[in-house]
Motif scaffolding. Structure first.
Motif, PDB file in Angstrom:
ATOM      1  N   ILE A 161       0.829  -1.204   0.000  1.00 42.87           N
ATOM      2  CA  ILE A 161       0.000   0.000   0.000  1.00 42.87           C
ATOM      3  C   ILE A 161       0.863   1.254   0.000  1.00 42.87           C
ATOM      4  CG2 ILE A 161      -1.820   1.233   1.248  1.00 42.87           C
ATOM      5  CD1 ILE A 161      -2.640  -1.472   2.434  1.00 42.87           C
ATOM      6  N   LEU A 162       1.743   1.330   0.933  1.00 42.86           N
ATOM      7  CA  LEU A 162       2.680   2.438   1.059  1.00 42.86           C
ATOM      8  C   LEU A 162       4.045   1.876   1.433  1.00 42.86           C
ATOM      9  CD1 LEU A 162       0.467   4.887   3.178  1.00 42.86           C
ATOM     10  CD2 LEU A 162       0.926   5.070   0.714  1.00 42.86           C
ATOM     11  N   GLU A 163       5.031   2.714   1.465  1.00 43.19           N
ATOM     12  CA  GLU A 163       6.347   2.267   1.896  1.00 43.19           C
ATOM     13  C   GLU A 163       6.273   1.767   3.336  1.00 43.19           C
ATOM     14  OE1 GLU A 163      10.129   1.140   1.446  1.00 43.19           O
ATOM     15  OE2 GLU A 163       8.920   2.101  -0.127  1.00 43.19           O
ATOM     16  N   GLY A 164       6.530   0.473   3.535  1.00 47.01           N
ATOM     17  CA  GLY A 164       6.477  -0.110   4.864  1.00 47.01           C
ATOM     18  C   GLY A 164       5.128  -0.660   5.268  1.00 47.01           C
ATOM     19  N   LEU A 165       4.063  -0.381   4.483  1.00 46.05           N
ATOM     20  CA  LEU A 165       2.710  -0.837   4.830  1.00 46.05           C
ATOM     21  C   LEU A 165       2.231  -1.836   3.784  1.00 46.05           C
ATOM     22  CD1 LEU A 165       0.244  -0.585   6.693  1.00 46.05           C
ATOM     23  CD2 LEU A 165      -0.581   1.256   5.190  1.00 46.05           C
ATOM     24  N   THR A 166       1.958  -3.056   4.204  1.00 50.31           N
ATOM     25  CA  THR A 166       1.536  -4.110   3.281  1.00 50.31           C
ATOM     26  C   THR A 166       0.265  -4.794   3.771  1.00 50.31           C
ATOM     27  OG1 THR A 166       2.914  -5.755   4.406  1.00 50.31           O
ATOM     28  CG2 THR A 166       3.888  -4.591   2.532  1.00 50.31           C
ATOM     29  N   PHE A 207      13.979   3.589  11.984  1.00 47.73           N
ATOM     30  CA  PHE A 207      14.299   4.986  12.253  1.00 47.73           C
ATOM     31  C   PHE A 207      15.791   5.120  12.549  1.00 47.73           C
ATOM     32  CE2 PHE A 207       9.899   4.301  13.475  1.00 47.73           C
ATOM     33  CZ  PHE A 207       9.251   5.359  12.847  1.00 47.73           C
ATOM     34  N   ALA A 208      16.415   6.081  11.883  1.00 48.54           N
ATOM     35  CA  ALA A 208      17.820   6.413  12.125  1.00 48.54           C
ATOM     36  C   ALA A 208      18.741   5.207  11.999  1.00 48.54           C
ATOM     37  CB  ALA A 208      17.975   7.053  13.499  1.00 48.54           C
ATOM     38  N   ASN A 209      18.321   4.266  11.178  1.00 44.57           N
ATOM     39  CA  ASN A 209      19.111   3.047  10.928  1.00 44.57           C
ATOM     40  C   ASN A 209      19.399   2.242  12.192  1.00 44.57           C
ATOM     41  OD1 ASN A 209      19.385   3.541   8.130  1.00 44.57           O
ATOM     42  ND2 ASN A 209      21.065   4.991   8.549  1.00 44.57           N
ATOM     43  N   VAL A 210      18.655   2.528  13.256  1.00 46.92           N
ATOM     44  CA  VAL A 210      18.903   1.857  14.531  1.00 46.92           C
ATOM     45  C   VAL A 210      17.639   1.251  15.108  1.00 46.92           C
ATOM     46  CG1 VAL A 210      19.691   2.141  16.911  1.00 46.92           C
ATOM     47  CG2 VAL A 210      20.853   3.364  15.058  1.00 46.92           C
ATOM     48  N   HIS A 211      16.569   2.004  15.080  1.00 48.55           N
ATOM     49  CA  HIS A 211      15.329   1.579  15.721  1.00 48.55           C
ATOM     50  C   HIS A 211      14.370   0.968  14.706  1.00 48.55           C
ATOM     51  CE1 HIS A 211      16.780   3.820  19.174  1.00 48.55           C
ATOM     52  NE2 HIS A 211      16.919   4.913  18.397  1.00 48.55           N
ATOM     53  N   ASN A 212      13.853  -0.188  15.047  1.00 48.47           N
ATOM     54  CA  ASN A 212      12.896  -0.896  14.193  1.00 48.47           C
ATOM     55  C   ASN A 212      11.560  -1.021  14.901  1.00 48.47           C
ATOM     56  OD1 ASN A 212      14.817  -1.587  12.078  1.00 48.47           O
ATOM     57  ND2 ASN A 212      15.720  -2.992  13.578  1.00 48.47           N
ATOM     58  N   ILE A 213      10.515  -0.814  14.125  1.00 50.96           N
ATOM     59  CA  ILE A 213       9.178  -0.984  14.669  1.00 50.96           C
ATOM     60  C   ILE A 213       8.354  -1.785  13.668  1.00 50.96           C
ATOM     61  CG2 ILE A 213       8.388   1.227  13.684  1.00 50.96           C
ATOM     62  CD1 ILE A 213       6.459   1.421  16.063  1.00 50.96           C
ATOM     63  N   SER A 214       7.581  -2.699  14.180  1.00 51.10           N
ATOM     64  CA  SER A 214       6.731  -3.522  13.327  1.00 51.10           C
ATOM     65  C   SER A 214       5.398  -3.749  14.025  1.00 51.10           C
ATOM     66  CB  SER A 214       7.402  -4.870  13.035  1.00 51.10           C
ATOM     67  OG  SER A 214       6.583  -5.673  12.213  1.00 51.10           O
TER      68      SER A 214
END
Length: 301
Positions: A223-228, A279-286
């Motif tokens: 759907i969007l970047e990061g949203l499937t 985020f900032a190549n360090v933090h991941n959220i899913s």
């Protein structure tokens, strides 16, 4: 994945699918022969009769002994055993383009057992289709259909000792004949109790049959970047039963015929919306949200 369907973990199984390229056809076949490598070492007819007369178990006459010595008797293991033969065939048709790929595979197999009048066969079809509808949407569908028949699976396995041909072949005297003078089966022999003629025990018709099919469709949408969005739907069915027949000659009273059947069907739909971001190549959220619904029915008669 949480909840009852994910409580024990998730196993992903990847099967063969179509691939980009020109149409390809592959064919596989397999043949095998089955034999019983070692049989029970039992007395021959004359040896059996002479021993029983000598120990006073059964009064065979001299004429009967001479006849058995000259003509032999019945090898009951030969009467019920045979050479089994198995054959399997499978074809694969595959190919596709950048956007559409297909895989189709029919198959057939048949085998005869090492016990007389035993057989198993089946055939089926597997089909898979992968489509990239756009850079954001992909679709997969696959289906499987099958049919199977199994003739007399029980006579080579466990069960009542009076209904197993191999047990009867050990119990029955090699001096007994397979048929009476009128051509009918000799049902019971001298000293066999309720154990019937070994070859007669292979004359029943006990067939298990089954049909099955399933289809699964999956769609993946970016759907969007990061949203499937992932959605799946599946249906399956199964039918089959058992047909049983034994003749009057088999049971000594009346012919018997029985039939039973079953039917089952189920369906499932689920949809999952997933968002992943770094985020900032360090933090991941899913994050994932979704729902699933399924239903199954079965009946037998």
């Amino acid at each position: 994945i949480y909840g009852s369907r994910g409580a024990n973990g998730v196993i992903l199984v990847k099967t063969k699918r179509g691939s980009m390229g020109k149409p390809t056809v592959r064919f596989y076949s397999d043949f095998s022969v089955d034999n019983v490598p070692q049989r029970y070492d039992l007395m021959e007819a004359y040896e059996f009769a002479e021993f029983n007369k000598r120990v006073g178990a059964y009064p065979f006459t001299d004429a009967e002994l001479a006849g058995l010595k000259a003509n032999g008797g019945t090898n009951w293991q030969d009467e019920i055993m045979q050479t089994g033969f198995s054959q399997k065939y499978k074809a694969i048709f595959l190919g596709g383009t950048n956007n559409v790929r297909y895989y189709i595979s029919p198959n057939y197999q048949k085998s005869t057992g090492t016990i007389r009048n035993t057989e198993a066969s089946g055939y089926g079809l597997s089909a898979k289709l992968d489509m990239d509808l756009s850079d954001r949407i992909s679709f997969q569908i696959e289906s499987n259909l099958g049919h199977s028949d199994n003739l007399n699976p029980g006579i080579a396995q466990g069960g009542s000792k009076t209904a197993i041909p191999l047990m009867a072949a050990i119990v029955w005297s090699p001096t007994e004949q397979v048929f009476n003078e009128d051509g009918s089966y000799r049902r019971l022999g001298v000293g066999t109790g309720t154990v019937r003629n070994p070859r007669l025990l292979t004359e029943i018709m006990d067939t298990n049959y089954g049909n099955s099919g399933n289809a699964v469709g999956n769609i993946h949408v970016k759907i969007l970047e990061g949203l499937t969005l992932d959605a799946k739907g599946s249906i399956s069915f199964g039918t089959g039963g058992n047909r049983y027949f034994e003749s009057k000659e088999f049971n000594g009273v009346n012919a018997t015929a029985e039939q039973s059947s079953y039917e089952s069907k189920s369906w499932l739909v689920n949809t999952f919306l997933t968002y992943s971001k770094t985020f900032a190549n360090v933090h991941n959220i899913s994050l994932m949200a979704g729902f699933e619904e399924t239903k199954s029915e079965s009946q037998s008669f």
